[in-house]
Design a protein around this motif. Sequence first.
Motif, PDB file in Angstrom:
ATOM      1  N   ASN A  78       0.824  -1.210   0.000  1.00 53.86           N
ATOM      2  CA  ASN A  78       0.000   0.000   0.000  1.00 53.86           C
ATOM      3  C   ASN A  78       0.856   1.256   0.000  1.00 53.86           C
ATOM      4  OD1 ASN A  78      -2.595  -1.274   0.089  1.00 53.86           O
ATOM      5  ND2 ASN A  78      -2.210  -1.775   2.238  1.00 53.86           N
ATOM      6  N   TYR A  79       1.914   1.240   0.801  1.00 53.19           N
ATOM      7  CA  TYR A  79       2.808   2.401   0.851  1.00 53.19           C
ATOM      8  C   TYR A  79       3.531   2.584  -0.481  1.00 53.19           C
ATOM      9  CZ  TYR A  79       2.105   2.405   5.914  1.00 53.19           C
ATOM     10  OH  TYR A  79       1.551   2.474   7.169  1.00 53.19           O
ATOM     11  N   LEU A  80       4.024   1.471  -1.042  1.00 55.01           N
ATOM     12  CA  LEU A  80       4.737   1.557  -2.317  1.00 55.01           C
ATOM     13  C   LEU A  80       3.811   2.011  -3.439  1.00 55.01           C
ATOM     14  CD1 LEU A  80       6.883  -1.710  -2.072  1.00 55.01           C
ATOM     15  CD2 LEU A  80       7.613   0.640  -1.630  1.00 55.01           C
ATOM     16  N   ARG A  81       2.578   1.533  -3.399  1.00 57.56           N
ATOM     17  CA  ARG A  81       1.632   1.898  -4.455  1.00 57.56           C
ATOM     18  C   ARG A  81       1.307   3.386  -4.423  1.00 57.56           C
ATOM     19  NH1 ARG A  81      -4.000   1.712  -4.008  1.00 57.56           N
ATOM     20  NH2 ARG A  81      -3.805   0.455  -2.112  1.00 57.56           N
ATOM     21  N   ILE A  82       1.105   3.925  -3.248  1.00 56.36           N
ATOM     22  CA  ILE A  82       0.744   5.345  -3.137  1.00 56.36           C
ATOM     23  C   ILE A  82       1.928   6.240  -3.466  1.00 56.36           C
ATOM     24  CG2 ILE A  82       0.091   7.115  -1.464  1.00 56.36           C
ATOM     25  CD1 ILE A  82      -1.725   5.084  -0.181  1.00 56.36           C
ATOM     26  N   LEU A  83       3.127   5.830  -3.040  1.00 57.38           N
ATOM     27  CA  LEU A  83       4.302   6.667  -3.262  1.00 57.38           C
ATOM     28  C   LEU A  83       4.833   6.575  -4.685  1.00 57.38           C
ATOM     29  CD1 LEU A  83       6.237   6.028   0.073  1.00 57.38           C
ATOM     30  CD2 LEU A  83       4.953   8.071  -0.566  1.00 57.38           C
ATOM     31  N   GLN A  84       4.665   5.446  -5.326  1.00 53.18           N
ATOM     32  CA  GLN A  84       5.274   5.236  -6.640  1.00 53.18           C
ATOM     33  C   GLN A  84       4.296   5.369  -7.800  1.00 53.18           C
ATOM     34  OE1 GLN A  84       7.237   1.422  -6.471  1.00 53.18           O
ATOM     35  NE2 GLN A  84       8.755   2.104  -4.959  1.00 53.18           N
ATOM     36  N   PHE A  98      -0.850  11.317  -5.096  1.00 54.68           N
ATOM     37  CA  PHE A  98      -0.488  11.665  -3.719  1.00 54.68           C
ATOM     38  C   PHE A  98       0.694  12.621  -3.669  1.00 54.68           C
ATOM     39  CE2 PHE A  98       1.762  10.963   0.284  1.00 54.68           C
ATOM     40  CZ  PHE A  98       0.748  11.125   1.196  1.00 54.68           C
ATOM     41  N   GLY A  99       1.682  12.422  -4.554  1.00 50.77           N
ATOM     42  CA  GLY A  99       2.851  13.306  -4.546  1.00 50.77           C
ATOM     43  C   GLY A  99       2.480  14.746  -4.836  1.00 50.77           C
ATOM     44  N   ARG A 100       1.599  14.963  -5.812  1.00 51.09           N
ATOM     45  CA  ARG A 100       1.167  16.323  -6.144  1.00 51.09           C
ATOM     46  C   ARG A 100       0.365  16.931  -4.987  1.00 51.09           C
ATOM     47  NH1 ARG A 100      -1.162  15.107 -10.378  1.00 51.09           N
ATOM     48  NH2 ARG A 100      -3.321  14.933  -9.661  1.00 51.09           N
ATOM     49  N   TYR A 101      -0.523  16.151  -4.401  1.00 52.43           N
ATOM     50  CA  TYR A 101      -1.304  16.659  -3.274  1.00 52.43           C
ATOM     51  C   TYR A 101      -0.399  17.011  -2.096  1.00 52.43           C
ATOM     52  CZ  TYR A 101      -4.935  14.200  -5.949  1.00 52.43           C
ATOM     53  OH  TYR A 101      -5.765  13.739  -6.944  1.00 52.43           O
ATOM     54  N   PHE A 102       0.608  16.166  -1.885  1.00 50.94           N
ATOM     55  CA  PHE A 102       1.538  16.403  -0.779  1.00 50.94           C
ATOM     56  C   PHE A 102       2.317  17.704  -0.991  1.00 50.94           C
ATOM     57  CE2 PHE A 102       5.447  15.988   1.598  1.00 50.94           C
ATOM     58  CZ  PHE A 102       5.069  15.363   2.771  1.00 50.94           C
ATOM     59  N   LEU A 103       2.813  17.913  -2.204  1.00 48.06           N
ATOM     60  CA  LEU A 103       3.562  19.131  -2.488  1.00 48.06           C
ATOM     61  C   LEU A 103       2.685  20.371  -2.366  1.00 48.06           C
ATOM     62  CD1 LEU A 103       5.783  18.007  -5.511  1.00 48.06           C
ATOM     63  CD2 LEU A 103       6.490  18.367  -3.143  1.00 48.06           C
ATOM     64  N   GLN A 128     -10.627  23.926  -7.450  1.00 47.44           N
ATOM     65  CA  GLN A 128     -11.460  23.043  -8.258  1.00 47.44           C
ATOM     66  C   GLN A 128     -10.656  22.003  -9.029  1.00 47.44           C
ATOM     67  OE1 GLN A 128     -13.729  25.125 -11.233  1.00 47.44           O
ATOM     68  NE2 GLN A 128     -15.196  23.460 -11.505  1.00 47.44           N
ATOM     69  N   SER A 129      -9.517  22.384  -9.585  1.00 47.31           N
ATOM     70  CA  SER A 129      -8.781  21.509 -10.489  1.00 47.31           C
ATOM     71  C   SER A 129      -7.913  20.516  -9.722  1.00 47.31           C
ATOM     72  CB  SER A 129      -7.909  22.340 -11.430  1.00 47.31           C
ATOM     73  OG  SER A 129      -6.917  23.042 -10.695  1.00 47.31           O
ATOM     74  N   GLU A 130      -7.455  19.504 -10.432  1.00 48.20           N
ATOM     75  CA  GLU A 130      -6.566  18.506  -9.852  1.00 48.20           C
ATOM     76  C   GLU A 130      -5.217  19.110  -9.485  1.00 48.20           C
ATOM     77  OE1 GLU A 130      -6.917  15.198  -9.139  1.00 48.20           O
ATOM     78  OE2 GLU A 130      -9.058  15.397  -9.507  1.00 48.20           O
ATOM     79  N   ILE A 190      -4.009  17.426   0.253  1.00 45.08           N
ATOM     80  CA  ILE A 190      -4.168  16.056   0.750  1.00 45.08           C
ATOM     81  C   ILE A 190      -5.578  15.804   1.272  1.00 45.08           C
ATOM     82  CG2 ILE A 190      -3.485  14.512   2.622  1.00 45.08           C
ATOM     83  CD1 ILE A 190      -0.643  15.318   2.180  1.00 45.08           C
ATOM     84  N   THR A 191      -6.134  16.756   2.004  1.00 51.67           N
ATOM     85  CA  THR A 191      -7.452  16.531   2.602  1.00 51.67           C
ATOM     86  C   THR A 191      -8.520  16.298   1.541  1.00 51.67           C
ATOM     87  OG1 THR A 191      -7.665  18.940   2.747  1.00 51.67           O
ATOM     88  CG2 THR A 191      -7.000  17.765   4.743  1.00 51.67           C
ATOM     89  N   LEU A 192      -8.362  16.894   0.370  1.00 51.56           N
ATOM     90  CA  LEU A 192      -9.293  16.642  -0.734  1.00 51.56           C
ATOM     91  C   LEU A 192      -8.890  15.403  -1.527  1.00 51.56           C
ATOM     92  CD1 LEU A 192      -9.897  20.247  -2.131  1.00 51.56           C
ATOM     93  CD2 LEU A 192     -11.230  18.991  -0.439  1.00 51.56           C
ATOM     94  N   GLY A 193      -7.597  15.155  -1.636  1.00 52.01           N
ATOM     95  CA  GLY A 193      -7.116  14.012  -2.400  1.00 52.01           C
ATOM     96  C   GLY A 193      -7.513  12.681  -1.800  1.00 52.01           C
ATOM     97  N   LEU A 194      -7.829  12.655  -0.496  1.00 49.51           N
ATOM     98  CA  LEU A 194      -8.241  11.400   0.128  1.00 49.51           C
ATOM     99  C   LEU A 194      -9.547  10.872  -0.462  1.00 49.51           C
ATOM    100  CD1 LEU A 194      -7.399  12.136   3.883  1.00 49.51           C
ATOM    101  CD2 LEU A 194      -6.074  10.798   2.245  1.00 49.51           C
ATOM    102  N   TYR A 195     -10.324  11.766  -1.058  1.00 51.54           N
ATOM    103  CA  TYR A 195     -11.573  11.321  -1.676  1.00 51.54           C
ATOM    104  C   TYR A 195     -11.328  10.446  -2.900  1.00 51.54           C
ATOM    105  CZ  TYR A 195     -14.750  14.162   1.122  1.00 51.54           C
ATOM    106  OH  TYR A 195     -15.482  14.683   2.161  1.00 51.54           O
ATOM    107  N   ASP A 196     -10.127  10.483  -3.455  1.00 51.44           N
ATOM    108  CA  ASP A 196      -9.843   9.678  -4.646  1.00 51.44           C
ATOM    109  C   ASP A 196      -9.875   8.184  -4.360  1.00 51.44           C
ATOM    110  OD1 ASP A 196      -9.564  12.016  -5.989  1.00 51.44           O
ATOM    111  OD2 ASP A 196      -7.365  11.994  -6.058  1.00 51.44           O
TER     112      ASP A 196
END
Length: 276
Positions: A55-61, A67-72, A219-221, A226-232
């Motif tokens: 799960n960690y590898l899938r989200i990070l890679q 997730f990387g874009r949301y994190f930044l 509105q855009s991607e 992160i708080t909005l990206g969790l809905y994905d």
Amino acid sequence: MSNHRPNYLAGFGSLVWLFLVGLPLYAMLVATLQSRTGYAENGPLSLPDSPTFDNYLRILQDPGSGFGRYFLNTALVTVCVVGLVLLLVPPLCYAIVRSRSRTTHTIFRLFLLGLAIPSQAVIVPMFYVISKAGLYDNLVGVVLPTAAFAMPVCALILTGVMRDITPDLYEAMTVDGASPSRVFFRLVLPLSRSGLSTIVVYSALQAWNGFLFPLVLTQSEETKVITLGLYDFQTEHGVDIPGLLTAVVLSLLPILLVYLCARRALVQGLMGVGGK
């Protein structure tokens, strides 16, 4: 000899509190080590038969997770909010503490009215202002209101810390010919490190965990946090609970590290809120 008796009731209450806090954390961490199928078969509280970090590898890679874009984006918003708070709040508090003008103290009281105004109550006019300013769907439009709503609490905390600096120190530097700016940078800021650490942690938490302003003002991607990206992780076919909780754990780590590094100064700063 000590006459203190063990407080069994307090001990029992502590165990209950530890259980209530620890159980959700345990369920969250265990879920991140299971596959989606294993989680559905074993349930949320059972230990995984074969723990995995997929799960960690899938989200990070996986670029598709975003997730990387949301994190930044979240990190950028947090850094900007903390920077604005550190730029504006310390000079404001210094002026409030050192000024004897009624006007200054009246303005400070009006400024603290922000503590009584919830963000939900002004989200519609805030949306109108941000849209008219051309900042809709822009991270700047998230940074400005987030910093504005964090400032009243930060000002209250830092003012209480600065009031604990004894007047003798101010007078000693003034007698030596120090200008107000020199007093501020050489005396006030070094002695207010606990308060500064407190407002850094507080404003960072407000920015990192912010949900309402990003939800309404973006509105855009490209501008998702992160708080909005969790809905994905929720689709029409179901919710990827292990993936969702893994993203939650990863999003907790930066702010947890900030807290661990500043926890001692944070407690000292909160103790000085009342001032003298």
